[in-house]
Design a protein around this motif. Structure first.
Motif, short mmCIF file in Angstrom:
data_model
loop_
_atom_site.label_atom_id
_atom_site.label_comp_id
_atom_site.label_asym_id
_atom_site.label_seq_id
_atom_site.Cartn_x
_atom_site.Cartn_y
_atom_site.Cartn_z
N TYR A 1 23.05 47.94 12.86
CA TYR A 1 22.13 46.94 13.38
C TYR A 1 22.72 46.28 14.63
CZ TYR A 1 19.60 47.15 8.94
OH TYR A 1 18.87 47.57 7.86
N SER B 1 25.44 40.76 18.30
CA SER B 1 26.34 41.21 17.24
C SER B 1 25.97 42.63 16.81
CB SER B 1 26.27 40.27 16.04
OG SER B 1 24.97 40.28 15.48
N ARG C 1 26.41 45.28 13.49
CA ARG C 1 26.73 45.27 12.06
C ARG C 1 26.57 46.67 11.48
NH1 ARG C 1 23.22 44.10 7.61
NH2 ARG C 1 21.62 43.44 9.11
N GLU D 1 26.25 48.58 7.80
CA GLU D 1 25.88 48.27 6.41
C GLU D 1 25.82 49.55 5.60
OE1 GLU D 1 21.86 46.93 4.31
OE2 GLU D 1 22.70 45.34 5.58
N SER E 1 28.83 45.15 4.09
CA SER E 1 28.70 45.26 5.54
C SER E 1 29.83 44.54 6.24
CB SER E 1 27.35 44.69 5.99
OG SER E 1 27.29 43.29 5.74
N ASP E 2 29.93 44.81 7.54
CA ASP E 2 30.85 44.08 8.40
C ASP E 2 30.25 44.09 9.80
OD1 ASP E 2 33.19 42.64 9.02
OD2 ASP E 2 34.18 44.42 9.78
N SER E 3 30.61 43.09 10.59
CA SER E 3 30.02 42.99 11.93
C SER E 3 31.03 42.50 12.94
CB SER E 3 28.81 42.04 11.90
OG SER E 3 29.21 40.74 11.52
#
Length: 248
Positions: free
Chosen positions: A137, A167, A169, A171, A177-179
């Motif tokens: 994303y 940002s 991200r 998932e 998830s991490d961003s």
């Protein structure tokens, strides 16, 4: 029966079979725990415990027919672990390596980290724990195409987006998830604010500094309809040095 100094109490003791574990659902979950798992099999008696790895599951329930036992897994480190059921008579059964604790993804870098606001920039995201089926994303926008390569690398294409930082991200299918905040800069059309010097010989060869913004790598410059030679583009994409072409 009291013959020969013996006394027998008929049917006073029952041998019970140990737990039988046939299958586990689901077979994986996040390292943070909280996944509700169900073991199917048989001989699960009231008071039995369910252990996933070296941690006891909580909120354990057993079906009335003793064929299923369910519980909520506790947090643990990433990896495969055994799943065991122990009855109160100490009978135990296990499924070896049946459950996988999955760590969340860790997004480290995005290359390149800028591209046109029209989208279509091919980018590579690097990190750890990226799994097949991952979604990417940019802000709230889902990337149109994503290709999983390894747990440490995935490629995607940027969507169209308004100019500015956004940002990024990753998932995984399990929701972890991490961003990276301000991970990608969507660049608008180039804007020129000044040209120095503003005159030079018709033979060309004059070095000219163009100042503005949104000058991406690979940008071209023309004087009239004639291409100039781009010497360099500054790291902050605000300055281009060019050499003027000849003009008859």
């Amino acid at each position: 029966d009291t013959r020969e100094g013996r006394h027998t109490l008929v049917a006073a003791f029952t041998y019970t079979p140990g737990p039988r574990l046939d299958a586990l659902t689901p077979e994986s979950g996040p390292t943070a725990g909280g996944t509700r798992v169900t073991v199917t099999g048989g001989n699960f008696f009231a008071g039995a415990t369910l252990k996933v790895g070296d941690k006891f599951a909580t909120s354990v329930t057993i079906s009335s027919d003793g064929k299923t036992i369910s519980g909520t897994v506790s947090p643990a480190a990433a990896g495969f672990v055994d799943v065991c059921v122990r009855n109160i008579d100490s009978g135990e059964g296990c499924l070896r390596g049946a459950y996988e604790y999955i760590a969340p993804p860790d997004l480290v870098s995005i290359t390149p980290n800028r591209g046109p606001d029209t989208g279509g920039t091919a980018v590579t995201l690097a990190g750890t724990g990226v799994r097949p089926g991952v979604k990417i994303y940019f802000g709230a926008l889902l990337a149109p195409t994503t290709e999983w390569i390894t747990s440490a690398q995935v490629t995607t294409m940027t969507p169209a987006h308004i100019e500015g930082y956004e940002s990024v991200r990753v998932e995984n299918a399990d929701g972890q998830s991490d961003s990276l905040a301000n991970g990608f800069y969507f660049v608008g059309p180039p804007v020129v604010t000044s040209v120095t010097p503003t005159r030079g010989p018709t033979s060309g060869g004059q070095t000219v500094t163009i100042v503005g913004r949104n000058f991406l790598a690979g940008a071209s410059v023309t004087f009239g309809e004639t291409p100039a030679s781009v010497v360099s583009i500054s790291a902050d994409f605000t300055t281009i040095l060019v050499t003027t072409p000849a003009r008859g």
